[in-house]
Design a protein around this motif. Structure first.
Motif, mmCIF file in Angstrom:
data_model
loop_
_atom_site.group_PDB
_atom_site.id
_atom_site.type_symbol
_atom_site.label_atom_id
_atom_site.label_comp_id
_atom_site.label_asym_id
_atom_site.label_seq_id
_atom_site.Cartn_x
_atom_site.Cartn_y
_atom_site.Cartn_z
ATOM 1 N N THR A 175 0.807 -1.227 0.000
ATOM 2 C CA THR A 175 0.000 0.000 0.000
ATOM 3 C C THR A 175 0.836 1.271 0.000
ATOM 4 O O THR A 175 0.341 2.335 -0.374
ATOM 5 C CB THR A 175 -0.921 0.026 1.244
ATOM 6 N N HIS A 176 2.106 1.185 0.412
ATOM 7 C CA HIS A 176 2.953 2.373 0.520
ATOM 8 C C HIS A 176 4.270 2.176 -0.229
ATOM 9 O O HIS A 176 5.324 2.629 0.217
ATOM 10 C CB HIS A 176 3.226 2.687 1.993
ATOM 11 N N ALA A 177 4.207 1.513 -1.372
ATOM 12 C CA ALA A 177 5.428 1.217 -2.126
ATOM 13 C C ALA A 177 6.226 2.472 -2.492
ATOM 14 O O ALA A 177 7.453 2.486 -2.340
ATOM 15 C CB ALA A 177 5.085 0.412 -3.379
ATOM 16 N N PRO A 178 5.604 3.568 -2.983
ATOM 17 C CA PRO A 178 6.397 4.760 -3.327
ATOM 18 C C PRO A 178 7.149 5.341 -2.128
ATOM 19 O O PRO A 178 8.325 5.719 -2.246
ATOM 20 C CB PRO A 178 5.350 5.742 -3.865
ATOM 21 N N ALA A 179 6.498 5.402 -0.974
ATOM 22 C CA ALA A 179 7.162 5.936 0.216
ATOM 23 C C ALA A 179 8.329 5.041 0.624
ATOM 24 O O ALA A 179 9.406 5.524 1.000
ATOM 25 C CB ALA A 179 6.159 6.064 1.355
ATOM 26 N N ILE A 180 8.129 3.739 0.551
ATOM 27 C CA ILE A 180 9.198 2.805 0.919
ATOM 28 C C ILE A 180 10.369 2.918 -0.056
ATOM 29 O O ILE A 180 11.540 2.917 0.353
ATOM 30 C CB ILE A 180 8.652 1.373 0.971
ATOM 31 N N ALA A 181 10.072 3.037 -1.342
ATOM 32 C CA ALA A 181 11.139 3.176 -2.345
ATOM 33 C C ALA A 181 11.988 4.418 -2.067
ATOM 34 O O ALA A 181 13.213 4.382 -2.200
ATOM 35 C CB ALA A 181 10.541 3.223 -3.735
ATOM 36 N N GLU A 182 11.351 5.506 -1.673
ATOM 37 C CA GLU A 182 12.107 6.727 -1.357
ATOM 38 C C GLU A 182 13.002 6.531 -0.148
ATOM 39 O O GLU A 182 14.144 7.010 -0.120
ATOM 40 C CB GLU A 182 11.123 7.897 -1.110
#
Length: 267
Positions: free
Chosen positions: A254-261
């Motif tokens: 659900t929070h892939a973009p935040a984790i990638a950053e």
């Protein structure tokens, strides 16, 4: 050879044969090597959004643990068996430099053990909602019935998914999942000793509501316990970095973009 949407260049697929199982491996992207390890009841297909985001600036390797995703069923399922899957993939890669090892849930626990057992082989750890050295068992006596029901549901879902994909062999049974959940509690009770043997930077990405945000039932205790485990680690290993996301245990999806950053910042 197929191309992953939004990823730079092609994603290459191969297999690693080990301990009587065939581990499917995917690799693509550019930049620093990164190995993404899934956890119990998760697969590289389920983590595809996170993997695609990371491939923009990492050479990303993903794989399925035995009995998960496209990997066939195995004769045994245990923490050590899954750890051997990760070690076999790592040994087969022949990467140009030590990778960042990113683990989700059980995959985070596997990552810590692997780094502790192979000093110098890992450039850094990013641990997503796992590898938490809890001060007491997560699954208490009062939780057993609920976790058995959860295991029943997960096993049924995985069996349906594997039938749809045409994967060989049955998925993990409900008893396998339940027994592994109990084993993870035992592993985490001794996890601080493993952390003391890790010689690379560690960053944790943790959910604030691993058990949901209900004010009753098991959620309050489990959420407090989850935070207490992280605080215990920081006292023992103060150089550990921690990011909390306002999310549940599905944060890797659900929070892939935040984790990638966060992973990019850790690198």
């Amino acid at each position: 050879m197929t191309t992953e949407p939004s990823a730079p260049g092609p994603v290459r697929h191969s297999t690693v044969h080990h301990d009587g199982v065939t581990i499917p491996v995917s690799r693509g992207g550019r930049g620093r090597p990164l190995v993404l390890c899934p956890g119990l009841n998760s697969t590289q297909a389920g983590l595809r959004e996170l993997a695609a985001l990371l491939r923009r600036d990492h050479d990303v390797v993903t794989f399925d643990l035995r009995g998960h995703g496209l990997a066939p069923a195995a004769d045994r399922y245990s923490f050590d068996a899954f750890l051997s899957d990760l070690a076999a993939v790592q040994a087969a890669l022949r990467l140009p430099s030590p990778p960042v090892l990113v683990g989700y849930s059980l995959g985070a626990d596997l990552a810590v053990h692997h780094a502790a057992e192979h000093p110098g082989d890992i450039a850094g750890l990013v641990l997503i909602d796992g590898a938490n050295p809890l001060p007491e068992p997560f699954i208490a006596e009062a939780d057993l019935r609920e976790f058995r029901a959860l295991a029943d549901g997960l096993a049924a879902r995985q069996l349906a998914e594997r039938a749809e994909d045409g994967t060989r062999g049955a998925a993990l049974t409900a008893q396998d999942i339940f027994a592994l959940s109990l084993e993870i509690d035992v592993v985490r009770a001794a996890l601080l000793d493993r952390y003391r043997r890790v010689d690379c930077p560690v960053r944790m990405i943790m959910s604030t509501s691993i058990a949901g945000d209900r004010a009753e039932g098991r959620a309050p205790r489990h959420n407090r316990l989850w935070r207490a485990g992280v605080e215990r680690l920081i006292r023992a290993r103060p150089q550990t970095s921690v990011s909390w996301l306002d999310a549940g245990h599905t944060l890797a999806f659900t929070h892939a973009p935040a984790i990638a950053e966060i992973v990019r910042g850790a690198a």
